[in-house]
Write a protein that holds these residues in place. Sequence first.
Motif, PDB file in Angstrom:
ATOM      1  N   GLN A 179      -3.726  -6.780   1.062  1.00 44.08           N
ATOM      2  CA  GLN A 179      -3.349  -6.348  -0.280  1.00 44.08           C
ATOM      3  C   GLN A 179      -4.610  -6.024  -1.071  1.00 44.08           C
ATOM      4  O   GLN A 179      -5.553  -6.813  -1.117  1.00 44.08           O
ATOM      5  N   VAL A 180      -4.604  -4.866  -1.718  1.00 42.40           N
ATOM      6  CA  VAL A 180      -5.756  -4.452  -2.512  1.00 42.40           C
ATOM      7  C   VAL A 180      -5.876  -5.320  -3.759  1.00 42.40           C
ATOM      8  O   VAL A 180      -4.883  -5.587  -4.445  1.00 42.40           O
ATOM      9  N   TYR A 205      -5.295   5.026  -4.206  1.00 45.62           N
ATOM     10  CA  TYR A 205      -5.576   5.219  -2.792  1.00 45.62           C
ATOM     11  C   TYR A 205      -4.548   6.197  -2.224  1.00 45.62           C
ATOM     12  O   TYR A 205      -3.377   5.835  -2.038  1.00 45.62           O
ATOM     13  N   GLN A 248      -4.682   7.192   0.749  1.00 43.95           N
ATOM     14  CA  GLN A 248      -4.485   6.731   2.123  1.00 43.95           C
ATOM     15  C   GLN A 248      -3.383   5.670   2.231  1.00 43.95           C
ATOM     16  O   GLN A 248      -2.912   5.382   3.330  1.00 43.95           O
ATOM     17  N   LEU A 249      -3.046   5.069   1.121  1.00 43.65           N
ATOM     18  CA  LEU A 249      -2.044   4.005   1.091  1.00 43.65           C
ATOM     19  C   LEU A 249      -0.767   4.476   0.407  1.00 43.65           C
ATOM     20  O   LEU A 249      -0.109   3.713  -0.294  1.00 43.65           O
ATOM     21  N   GLY A 254      -9.707  -5.672   0.107  1.00 46.44           N
ATOM     22  CA  GLY A 254      -8.419  -5.817   0.740  1.00 46.44           C
ATOM     23  C   GLY A 254      -7.987  -4.637   1.589  1.00 46.44           C
ATOM     24  O   GLY A 254      -6.892  -4.645   2.143  1.00 46.44           O
ATOM     25  N   THR A 255      -8.852  -3.617   1.701  1.00 43.32           N
ATOM     26  CA  THR A 255      -8.528  -2.462   2.524  1.00 43.32           C
ATOM     27  C   THR A 255      -9.826  -1.850   3.052  1.00 43.32           C
ATOM     28  O   THR A 255     -10.873  -1.970   2.419  1.00 43.32           O
ATOM     29  N   TYR A 291      -3.461   0.742  -8.233  1.00 46.64           N
ATOM     30  CA  TYR A 291      -3.727  -0.687  -8.347  1.00 46.64           C
ATOM     31  C   TYR A 291      -4.487  -0.951  -9.642  1.00 46.64           C
ATOM     32  O   TYR A 291      -5.262  -0.099 -10.108  1.00 46.64           O
TER      33      TYR A 291
END
Length: 118
Positions: A1-2, A99, A101-102, A26-27, A107
């Motif tokens: 988790q970020v 992000y 990518q996510l 977290g990533t 966030y």
Amino acid sequence: QVQLVESGGGLVQAGGSQRLSCAASGTIFSPSVMAWYRQAPGKQREQVARITNSGSTIYADSVKGRFTISRDNAKNSVYLQMNSLKPEDTAVYYCYANYWQLGNRDYWGQGTQVTVSS
């Protein structure tokens, strides 16, 4: 988790300077966009400054020439150097990261209080 963890808030006199830091963890991915927002009592949250992973920046008119946003991609960190602070800069400052990518998720940090005394 970020997770986004901010530091550097506090009390400062008008005309003074302060530097905020925010580190993402977290990533394995680096944020596409990082930014600082702020929210003063009774007001909506507003974007203060934004920086992409290529270094392009955007500033709110109210802070242009006084604040500088920067980032260290190797550390997945973003900074906000605030100079010539005014009482109207008093607010809770939030770190933001996006992000792609996510799944293009956003966030937020927990916020750090900046108080500028006159």
